[in-house]
Structure formats: structure tokens, C-alpha cells
Design a protein around this motif. Structure first.
Motif, PDB file in Angstrom:
ATOM      1  N   ASP A  21      45.624  -7.217  75.343  1.00 55.54           N
ATOM      2  CA  ASP A  21      44.578  -8.445  75.458  1.00 55.54           C
ATOM      3  C   ASP A  21      44.299  -8.164  77.361  1.00 55.54           C
ATOM      4  N   ILE A  22      43.072  -7.740  77.994  1.00 58.71           N
ATOM      5  CA  ILE A  22      43.381  -7.274  78.858  1.00 58.71           C
ATOM      6  C   ILE A  22      42.630  -8.390  79.773  1.00 58.71           C
ATOM      7  N   GLU A  23      42.701 -10.161  78.772  1.00 62.71           N
ATOM      8  CA  GLU A  23      42.132 -10.884  79.598  1.00 62.71           C
ATOM      9  C   GLU A  23      43.408 -11.774  79.658  1.00 62.71           C
ATOM     10  N   ASN A  24      44.444 -10.766  79.295  1.00 68.29           N
ATOM     11  CA  ASN A  24      45.844 -11.798  79.974  1.00 68.29           C
ATOM     12  C   ASN A  24      46.898 -10.767  80.815  1.00 68.29           C
ATOM     13  N   ALA A  25      46.061 -10.051  81.255  1.00 63.47           N
ATOM     14  CA  ALA A  25      46.620  -8.742  82.046  1.00 63.47           C
ATOM     15  C   ALA A  25      47.669  -7.728  81.666  1.00 63.47           C
ATOM     16  N   ARG A  26      47.153  -7.446  80.159  1.00 65.63           N
ATOM     17  CA  ARG A  26      48.316  -6.662  79.127  1.00 65.63           C
ATOM     18  C   ARG A  26      47.271  -5.476  78.511  1.00 65.63           C
ATOM     19  N   PRO A  27      46.857  -4.943  79.600  1.00 61.03           N
ATOM     20  CA  PRO A  27      46.656  -3.021  78.814  1.00 61.03           C
ATOM     21  C   PRO A  27      47.573  -2.923  77.259  1.00 61.03           C
ATOM     22  N   GLU A  28      46.499  -1.782  76.476  1.00 59.45           N
ATOM     23  CA  GLU A  28      47.089  -1.293  75.659  1.00 59.45           C
ATOM     24  C   GLU A  28      47.892  -0.103  76.502  1.00 59.45           C
ATOM     25  N   ASN A  29      49.249  -0.051  75.795  1.00 59.21           N
ATOM     26  CA  ASN A  29      50.188   0.448  76.335  1.00 59.21           C
ATOM     27  C   ASN A  29      51.171   0.405  77.310  1.00 59.21           C
ATOM     28  N   SER A  30      50.429  -0.808  78.016  1.00 62.03           N
ATOM     29  CA  SER A  30      51.491  -1.320  78.679  1.00 62.03           C
ATOM     30  C   SER A  30      52.455  -1.904  78.388  1.00 62.03           C
ATOM     31  N   ARG A  31      53.609  -2.043  79.957  1.00 60.13           N
ATOM     32  CA  ARG A  31      54.757  -2.624  79.727  1.00 60.13           C
ATOM     33  C   ARG A  31      54.346  -4.120  79.189  1.00 60.13           C
ATOM     34  N   GLN A  83      53.450   7.012  86.652  1.00 56.94           N
ATOM     35  CA  GLN A  83      54.315   6.183  86.922  1.00 56.94           C
ATOM     36  C   GLN A  83      53.793   5.341  87.809  1.00 56.94           C
ATOM     37  N   GLN A  84      53.015   6.119  88.474  1.00 51.65           N
ATOM     38  CA  GLN A  84      52.580   5.320  90.442  1.00 51.65           C
ATOM     39  C   GLN A  84      50.717   5.023  89.642  1.00 51.65           C
ATOM     40  N   THR A  85      50.347   5.506  88.731  1.00 53.71           N
ATOM     41  CA  THR A  85      49.223   5.443  88.827  1.00 53.71           C
ATOM     42  C   THR A  85      48.424   4.013  87.812  1.00 53.71           C
ATOM     43  N   ALA A  86      48.409   2.361  88.575  1.00 55.36           N
ATOM     44  CA  ALA A  86      48.225   1.730  87.466  1.00 55.36           C
ATOM     45  C   ALA A  86      47.146   1.699  86.810  1.00 55.36           C
ATOM     46  N   LEU A  87      47.189   0.898  85.915  1.00 59.35           N
ATOM     47  CA  LEU A  87      46.847   0.714  84.765  1.00 59.35           C
ATOM     48  C   LEU A  87      45.694  -0.467  85.433  1.00 59.35           C
ATOM     49  N   LEU A  88      44.077  -0.146  84.921  1.00 58.14           N
ATOM     50  CA  LEU A  88      43.293  -0.942  84.996  1.00 58.14           C
ATOM     51  C   LEU A  88      43.876  -2.057  84.593  1.00 58.14           C
ATOM     52  N   LYS A  89      42.915  -3.724  85.226  1.00 57.92           N
ATOM     53  CA  LYS A  89      43.483  -5.441  84.224  1.00 57.92           C
ATOM     54  C   LYS A  89      44.452  -5.345  84.189  1.00 57.92           C
ATOM     55  N   GLY A  90      45.599  -5.059  84.954  1.00 59.66           N
ATOM     56  CA  GLY A  90      47.005  -5.252  84.839  1.00 59.66           C
ATOM     57  C   GLY A  90      48.117  -5.954  85.226  1.00 59.66           C
TER      58      GLY A  90
END
Length: 256
Positions: A21-31, A83-90
């Protein structure tokens, strides 16, 4: 050997690429998306890609641009850089490795793992991602199942890890959609490799669940999962055929 798919994969709705849920800073496949799915009691579907140093990373796309803003294939960078590459909108976290996710999930919910095709045309040029996945899963305790669109990958998983349930991801195989040769699509559309792969289940495109081959497999007792459901109405329709759904964009109801 055809290991049984654990009941948990049929009774708990599965969050597509975790509960993103990008609106809540949860990109797909993210922790963050994985933690949210665990907290909500959902199963989790994740995707794997390979890095240049043959590590399995939890990432969907072949190119990193859409999800990280940094162009280039993930296969061309090492795991540490990923692992050091940040996911967008997270929340600033980088791309997780499979080991990271296994530690995070720790068997608390079902984990459905899709290995993305590494051949480029669903052919036999595979092996490294399958090996990395099986290595990471050694000693893991909890419900887990593996799957891929590429049947060669599923056959290799059967060889490397015969005790882990595995399935074939399937669809209507439209050449212009899948960007595959028509001959390849015509071959794969009929799910001809199910027995060769000693597969335990299929995960089929929801809009194509009326396909006779799906009905044939279901009648023989094969569990039918499906993707990707985006509303309660779509879920109700899919469940007329499918035993369980992979969903996103809404909160699927838990069975009573």
C-alpha cells in the motif's frame, strides 16, 4: 514425488507481493508490506530475481526503474548493492533478500514464492535462481510453496527440493501480452508440463479460470490458486473455481 500443498495455502487469502500500500509507505515485496500481511494474518506471495552474485532477491521486475528509480537490470548488480537500493515511496528500506524475508516471516504465515523466468523465453536456460532459492530455504520451518511460469524451473525445483510443494503459474498466454513467441504461448497454454514437473498445484490467471484444462486439473484433485484479484466481486467470481485467491488493493475476508 508430488508433495501435498499444505492446507494453509487453501484457507488463508494470499496477499499479492505482500500487503502493499504505497499510501502507507508499503511498496510491493517490501519488508513493511510483509510485516503488514503477517499482522493481518494473510498468506504472502513474493517474487524472486537473481543478482550478479547469484543471490535470490525479493523483487518483481527485471529492470529496477519502476520500483527504485534506478535504471538497469537487477541481475547486473550484487546482492549487497540491491539491499542498499531503497524502494520508492517506502520507509527507506532496500530490496530484501530471500533470507531476509524468511527470517522476518519465520513460519508465521504461508509463504508462496514465485521464481521469475530467468531464460527470457520460458526455455531451459535456468538453474542459478532455483539453486539459490533452495539453499536459502534449507532449515526453514513453516508453510512454504514454490512456483514459476517457466516449467523448466519447476522441474528443476522438483530435482533440487523434492519435498517442497511446487506449482506452475499459468495464464491465457496471449503473445502480445506475454511478449513471447506464438509457438511458446500455444504450447504453454495447455499446461502440458504439470505431470513432468510433478507439480502440486497451479496458480492461474483469474480471468481465464473457465479454461477446460483448469477444470480437468481441478476434477483430478489438483488445488487451484489464482491471480490477481482486486475486489470482493472478483473474488466471489473466482472462488466458483479457485480454491484460494491472491489479492491486492483491498482486504480479502478470512474464512470463518
Amino acid at each position: 514425488m508430488r508433495p501435498a500443498l499444505p492446507e494453509a495455502f487453501l484457507s488463508v487469502p494470499i496477499a499479492h507481493r505482500a500487503l502493499h500500500d504505497i499510501e502507507n509507505a508499503r511498496p510491493e515485496n517490501s519488508r513493511a508490506a510483509i510485516e503488514a500481511a503477517i499482522e493481518a494474518g494473510y498468506g504472502i506471495e513474493i517474487d524472486l530475481q537473481l543478482t550478479s552474485d547469484a543471490q535470490a532477491m525479493v523483487f518483481h521486475d527485471y529492470d529496477m526503474t519502476r520500483l527504485t528509480g534506478q535504471p538497469g537490470p537487477i541481475q547486473q548488480i550484487p546482492a549487497r548493492q540491491a539491499q542498499q537500493t531503497a524502494l520508492l515511496k517506502g520507509d527507506g528500506a532496500g530490496i530484501p533478500s530471500l533470507e531476509d524475508v524468511l527470517t522476518l516471516v519465520a513460519g508465521r504465515v504461508p509463504l508462496l514464492i514465485e521464481l521469475k523466468d530467468q531464460d527470457g523465453a520460458m526455455g531451459p536456460n535456468i538453474g542459478a535462481l532455483e539453486a539459490a532459492t533452495v539453499r536459502a530455504l534449507q532449515g526453514y520451518q513453516g508453510p512454504v510453496a514454490l512456483m514459476s511460469f517457466n516449467p523448466h524451473s519447476v522441474v528443476e525445483l522438483a530435482r533440487l527440493a523434492p519435498d517442497i510443494p511446487r506449482g506452475i503459474v499459468t495464464c491465457s498466454y496471449q503473445p502480445k501480452v506475454e511478449l513471447l513467441p506464438e509457438t511458446v504461448c500455444d504450447h504453454l497454454r495447455g499446461i502440458p508440463d504439470f505431470d513432468r514437473a510433478h507439480a502440486s498445484f497451479i496458480s492461474h490467471e483469474a480471468k481465464d479460470l473457465s479454461r477446460p484444462r483448469v477444470a480437468e486439473l481441478k476434477a483430478s484433485g489438483v488445488p487451484i490458486l489464482c491471480w490477481t484479484i482486486r475486489s470482493p466481486e472478483e473474488e466471489a467470481q473466482a472462488r466458483l473455481v479457485a480454491d484460494n485467491v491472491t489479492f491486492e488493493g483491498y482486504l480479502a475476508e478470512h474464512s470463518a
